[in-house]
Design a protein around this motif. Structure first.
Motif: not given
Length: 345
Positions: A42-52, A85-93, A183-188
């Motif tokens: 997930l650290v790798a995923k956050a780096r790739e998708e969220l610029q974290e 961190l919730r807000f930074l991740r939601a807006r890709k930092f 990081v992963n988000g949700i599905v409805i």
């Protein structure tokens, strides 16, 4: 700077997870002092998708915190690492967009007091007991929890539609606590079995716009897909009301399956779905999520039943939901689309 920090006790830090009830299938709240709980994947995923970048994570949080204290010194908001961190991740930092989201998050509460006043699970127990919403106990293979909505269970004569929004908001607040969800988000998954004209015409476009605005621009959660199943013909009219308020990317994430469970399974594997949706998981216990939220009553009281966080704060004129006027009870907010709904019905 010391004066700026004097207002912080008005908003709480996260509760100690050891003081919260334990639920084996859903993570406990984060600890008061931030400690990363992400797996290496997930650290790798956050780096790739969220610029974290893990090495810059706390530096980025501090940068956002400094912006808040400088630009909105009167804002009564949590400033702890886990919350920001919730807000930074939601807006890709992106600092500016993260700050805008945080302000929208609080502005939504001010603009819709009937949703956020005295917001705690016990006040929506009737919604939870009805089974209007629940969360499947197992995330999908991408690690996304699945929020299950059954709007056909609600009848307008039972209670106001806004109570459904209150229960939905509390659910999202709980879902966003784990870093995995951030990081992963949700599905409805929305099951429209039993939805008729009375449910479809009750909220109206004004309320629909407010709900969509909060979910898109006022809450730090990533909605990765919205699966609609068992939708009646009238849903074309319902979606016609919602779609103008959806951003293009979000509109593309709506998938209509009708009664075809094989189509649903191409989006959500049957291993995590209960039998009612052709899955192999255990029967969905609608009361499990209700118990989860009700057991967290004190947590939500600390979080929401506090003084207005925007008291004394000057927001931009174009801030989310500000300046909008809803029709009075004598008005019919549904005039413009009612004929289309009847046509679809």
């Amino acid at each position: 700077m010391a004066k700026q920090h004097e207002s912080l006790p008005l908003r709480s830090h996260p509760m100690d997870p050891l003081a919260s009830p334990a639920h084996g299938w859903f993570p406990a709240p984060p600890p008061p002092i931030y400690c990363c709980t992400l797996t290496p994947a997930l650290v790798a995923k956050a780096r790739e998708e969220l610029q974290e970048k893990p090495e810059w994570r706390l530096r980025d949080v501090q940068a956002l915190r400094d912006m808040i204290l400088k630009e909105q010194p009167n804002l009564r908001t949590r400033l702890d690492d886990a919350f920001l961190l919730r807000f930074l991740r939601a807006r890709k930092f992106d600092y500016d967009r993260a700050l805008e989201l945080l302000l929208n998050y609080h502005a939504g509460r001010k603009a819709w007091p009937e949703v956020f006043q005295d917001l705690k699970p016990s006040t929506v127990k009737h919604v939870l007991d009805l089974g209007f919403l629940s969360v499947l106990p197992h995330p999908d293979p991408s690690g996304r929890y699945i929020l299950c909505l059954q709007p056909g269970k609600w009848k307008p004569n039972d209670y106001p539609f806004v109570d459904n929004v209150r229960a939905l908001y509390l659910t999202l607040e709980k879902l966003i606590q784990p870093e995995d969800t951030q990081v992963n988000g949700i599905v409805i998954l929305a099951d429209y079995t039993g939805v008729g004209m009375s449910q479809a015409s009750n909220p109206g476009p004004f309320l629909a716009k407010k709900v969509v605005s909060i979910l898109q621009d006022g809450f730090p959660i990533r909605i990765k897909a919205v699966n609609i199943i068992n939708e009646p013909r009238i849903f074309k009219g319902i979606f016609a009301i919602i779609k103008p308020f959806l951003k293009e990317k979000m509109a593309e994430r709506y998938v209509l399956h009708g009664s075809d469970v094989r189509s649903l399974h191409r989006n959500i594997p049957p291993t995590v779905l209960p039998g009612q949706y052709g899955g192999s998981a255990a029967h969905l216990d609608m009361s499990a999520w209700s118990r989860m939220l009700l057991d967290c009553e004190e947590e939500f009281i600390v979080e929401f039943c506090q003084p207005d966080p925007l008291e004394g704060v000057v927001l931009p004129e174009d801030m989310l939901l500000e300046g909008e006027a809803g029709g009075g009870p004598e008005e019919d907010p549904f005039r413009a689309v009612r004929s289309q709904l009847y046509y679809c019905y």
